[in-house]
Design a protein around this motif. Structure first.
Motif, PDB file in Angstrom:
ATOM      1  N   ASP A 193      24.306  49.019  13.511  1.00 23.37           N
ATOM      2  CA  ASP A 193      23.995  47.623  13.443  1.00 23.37           C
ATOM      3  C   ASP A 193      24.638  47.175  12.267  1.00 23.37           C
ATOM      4  O   ASP A 193      25.104  48.067  11.189  1.00 23.37           O
ATOM      5  CB  ASP A 193      22.556  47.292  13.536  1.00 23.37           C
ATOM      6  N   LYS A 194      24.402  45.850  11.618  1.00 19.55           N
ATOM      7  CA  LYS A 194      24.980  45.104  10.586  1.00 19.55           C
ATOM      8  C   LYS A 194      24.351  46.063   9.426  1.00 19.55           C
ATOM      9  O   LYS A 194      25.291  45.844   8.233  1.00 19.55           O
ATOM     10  CB  LYS A 194      24.749  43.730  10.686  1.00 19.55           C
ATOM     11  N   LEU A 204      22.807  46.145  24.529  1.00 18.31           N
ATOM     12  CA  LEU A 204      22.101  46.051  23.265  1.00 18.31           C
ATOM     13  C   LEU A 204      21.061  45.114  23.480  1.00 18.31           C
ATOM     14  O   LEU A 204      21.338  44.007  24.292  1.00 18.31           O
ATOM     15  CB  LEU A 204      23.297  45.800  22.298  1.00 18.31           C
ATOM     16  N   ASP A 205      19.789  45.147  22.914  1.00 16.47           N
ATOM     17  CA  ASP A 205      18.873  44.286  23.192  1.00 16.47           C
ATOM     18  C   ASP A 205      18.474  43.352  21.839  1.00 16.47           C
ATOM     19  O   ASP A 205      17.394  42.594  21.838  1.00 16.47           O
ATOM     20  CB  ASP A 205      17.487  45.059  23.601  1.00 16.47           C
ATOM     21  N   LYS A 206      19.266  43.432  20.768  1.00 20.27           N
ATOM     22  CA  LYS A 206      19.161  42.550  19.745  1.00 20.27           C
ATOM     23  C   LYS A 206      20.391  41.917  19.339  1.00 20.27           C
ATOM     24  O   LYS A 206      21.540  42.483  19.541  1.00 20.27           O
ATOM     25  CB  LYS A 206      18.521  43.317  18.615  1.00 20.27           C
ATOM     26  N   PRO A 207      20.332  40.613  18.913  1.00 16.98           N
ATOM     27  CA  PRO A 207      21.578  39.900  18.575  1.00 16.98           C
ATOM     28  C   PRO A 207      22.023  40.407  16.953  1.00 16.98           C
ATOM     29  O   PRO A 207      21.334  41.082  16.420  1.00 16.98           O
ATOM     30  CB  PRO A 207      21.231  38.282  18.432  1.00 16.98           C
ATOM     31  N   GLY A 208      23.374  40.048  16.697  1.00 18.67           N
ATOM     32  CA  GLY A 208      23.841  40.390  15.726  1.00 18.67           C
ATOM     33  C   GLY A 208      25.330  41.299  16.009  1.00 18.67           C
ATOM     34  O   GLY A 208      25.739  41.340  16.924  1.00 18.67           O
ATOM     35  N   GLU A 209      26.124  41.668  14.758  1.00 17.14           N
ATOM     36  CA  GLU A 209      27.086  42.482  14.751  1.00 17.14           C
ATOM     37  C   GLU A 209      27.076  43.781  14.978  1.00 17.14           C
ATOM     38  O   GLU A 209      26.155  44.356  14.055  1.00 17.14           O
ATOM     39  CB  GLU A 209      28.059  41.928  13.717  1.00 17.14           C
ATOM     40  N   TYR A 210      27.708  44.367  15.653  1.00 15.85           N
ATOM     41  CA  TYR A 210      27.469  45.748  15.910  1.00 15.85           C
ATOM     42  C   TYR A 210      28.972  46.591  15.904  1.00 15.85           C
ATOM     43  O   TYR A 210      30.090  45.976  16.118  1.00 15.85           O
ATOM     44  CB  TYR A 210      27.109  46.327  17.314  1.00 15.85           C
ATOM     45  N   VAL A 211      29.080  47.601  14.896  1.00 16.07           N
ATOM     46  CA  VAL A 211      30.210  48.381  14.889  1.00 16.07           C
ATOM     47  C   VAL A 211      30.235  49.597  15.611  1.00 16.07           C
ATOM     48  O   VAL A 211      29.322  50.347  15.431  1.00 16.07           O
ATOM     49  CB  VAL A 211      30.423  48.766  13.234  1.00 16.07           C
ATOM     50  N   PHE A 212      31.192  49.961  16.549  1.00 10.63           N
ATOM     51  CA  PHE A 212      31.330  51.125  17.264  1.00 10.63           C
ATOM     52  C   PHE A 212      32.583  51.998  16.669  1.00 10.63           C
ATOM     53  O   PHE A 212      33.598  51.768  16.276  1.00 10.63           O
ATOM     54  CB  PHE A 212      31.736  50.819  18.606  1.00 10.63           C
TER      55      PHE A 212
END
Length: 495
Positions: A195-196, A217-225
């Motif tokens: 996550d961020k 994904l169950d929460k908002p925001g930016e994710y890095v894979f």
């Protein structure tokens, strides 16, 4: 064991070791061309001539590869030699080959290890054949066309990591697809999601045969894979291998009803305001209103596609209603149900009305008093109207005065009545007791008394807060002579 027996055993072991070492040593050769596999006539052959010979003697070459224990290399050797690069080089003095394919007395044979011990290097063609990650090197001496195997080098290439994540922007609960099928030279892969704030929220081990993964994904925001790949030698890939996904914040729906205790709102427009609905990272594109009745069934729905996102709805039922709103944003995200997006209101109907009514009335005179049959009165009454069962049964109580249009002996009268009414559509029929004071002077035999009152009426207007009726009324005396009856027309206004 005796000393003599021990000595014999030691000697035998030494003889065996010497024999093994001798067999492993390469045989030195000083000339070449006596046992040619395929004699080359004329000038020193070209690569094209050598390719033609290989194709012509493919079956014999297979026999040789089988004898050498390299059957798995035969077909790649034949296939790749058609387009292979023939490198001009030399077999230098002291260099060895592991085996050489030659022909003796017409039969294909394979030697053991050979070391070149001639006076000068031998001109050869060098050819490389790749099988998976192994590179086999062969030389073909130009004078004889024999095929010699030099050795094999296992060249494990670097892993090249490839990671594709789609879509780049999604909503909570939408499927996110991770695809590492483009990764090269890997025996295993792995993807990790952060996550961020840098917290790892998920990970998945993948293989070249199972290189795709789908998650949510169950929460908002930016994710890095972050992807990683390991080659056959256990070495990780060094190239960048990342992807990003933004999980959209869903809109937040909010509804404010115009009233919570909606007293007397039966039949009146109810206002529901969802202008407080918002979206922190996008735009609200529509708001869906849903009104549920006291029985739990949906009364009506409405979709507002532009601000201020309001709805007016008129209901014709009393009880508790639930208004719910659901918001949608430009990414298709849907708001969650919260206390702010769902409200309960109570709708009641006005049942008690004040009223005023009046109109002309005819009072009967009679021949016994040498009076006209009827004399005109104008009357005015006030009172109350109450719904016992709305639109079906009601009760009215009125009282007032009637003024004669002629003078003596006619007198002003006081009237009162209580009526029970049966409604059928716009019409109603009312009956009940009444009271009227005497309408003639003291010289006439008329007294105060109780009447039986009947009304037949028609509803001119009803918005559930105000009503108006037009009616016909008949008043028959119960304790006096029938000559005291009266007939009236009236207009009633209820408020």
């Amino acid at each position: 064991m005796s000393k003599r027996s021990f000595t014999v055993v030691v000697v035998l072991i030494l003889i065996f070791i010497f024999a093994v070492e001798t067999s492993a040593q390469a045989k030195k050769i000083k000339d070449i061309g006596q046992y040619t596999f395929a004699r080359v006539r004329g000038k020193i052959p070209t690569p094209e001539v050598m390719k033609m010979l290989v194709e012509r003697y493919a079956a014999d070459i297979k026999v040789g590869f089988d004898q050498a224990g390299m059957s798995e290399v035969y077909q790649p050797f034949i296939d790749q030699l058609k387009t292979a690069q023939f490198e001009d080089t030399t077999w230098n003095i002291g260099e060895t080959v592991q085996w050489m394919l030659f022909r003796s007395q017409g039969k294909v044979k394979v030697s053991g290890p050979l070391e070149w011990a001639g006076k000068k290097p031998v001109e050869v063609f060098a050819v490389k054949v790749k099988v998976d990650f192994k590179t086999y090197t062969f030389i073909i001496p130009k004078p004889c066309g024999n095929i010699a195997y030099v050795g094999m080098v296992e060249e494990i290439p670097e892993a090249v990591c490839s990671l594709k994540v789609s879509p780049a922007r999604a909503n909570i609960g939408d499927p996110i697809t991770i695809d590492m099928s483009g990764t090269k030279n890997a025996k295993s892969m792995k993807v990790e999601i952060f996550d961020k704030q840098g917290n790892k929220v998920a990970s998945k081990d993948l293989t070249p045969d199972a290189a795709r993964w789908q998650t949510k994904l169950d929460k908002p925001g930016e994710y890095v894979f972050k992807g990683s790949a390991i080659n056959l030698a256990g070495k990780p890939a060094t190239n960048p291998c990342e992807g990003k996904v933004y999980i959209n914040n869903p809109p937040v729906a909010k509804v404010v009803p115009g009233c919570v205790e909606c007293k007397n709102y039966y039949g009146r427009p109810l206002t529901f305001d969802a202008s407080g609905t918002s979206d922190s990272d996008g735009e609200v594109t529509r708001v869906v209103f849903e009104l549920t009745g006291p029985d739990g069934k949906v009364v009506d729905t409405f979709t507002a596609t532009s601000k201020p996102y309001t709805w007016q709805k008129t209901v014709y039922q009393e009880g508790n209603f639930t208004i719910s709103v659901t918001a949608y944003d430009n990414d298709g995200a849907v708001s969650a149900a919260t206390e702010d997006s769902r409200k309960t209101i109570t709708v009641t109907r006005k049942k008690f009305f004040g009223l005023i009514e009046g109109g002309p009335m005819l009072a009967h005179g009679g021949e016994e008093y040498d009076l006209p049959d009827y004399t005109t009165y104008l009357y005015l009454r006030t009172g109350f109207f109450y719904w016992l069962n709305p639109d079906r049964f009601s009760l009215m109580l009125t009282a007032g005065a009637g003024l004669p249009l002629k003078g003596s002996p006619w007198k002003t009268i006081i009237m009162a009545e209580i009526l029970a009414n049966l409604h059928f559509g716009k019409f109603y029929l009312g009956v009940g007791p009444g009271f009227t004071t005497k309408e003639l002077g003291d010289n006439y035999n008329r007294n105060n008394g109780v009447d039986a009152v009947g009304q037949l009426g028609f509803t001119l207007y009803n918005n559930y807060l105000r009503m108006s009726h037009l009616f016909f009324e008949f008043r028959a005396p119960l304790d006096r002579t029938f000559d005291s009856h009266k007939i009236a027309l009236g207009f009633r206004y209820c408020f």
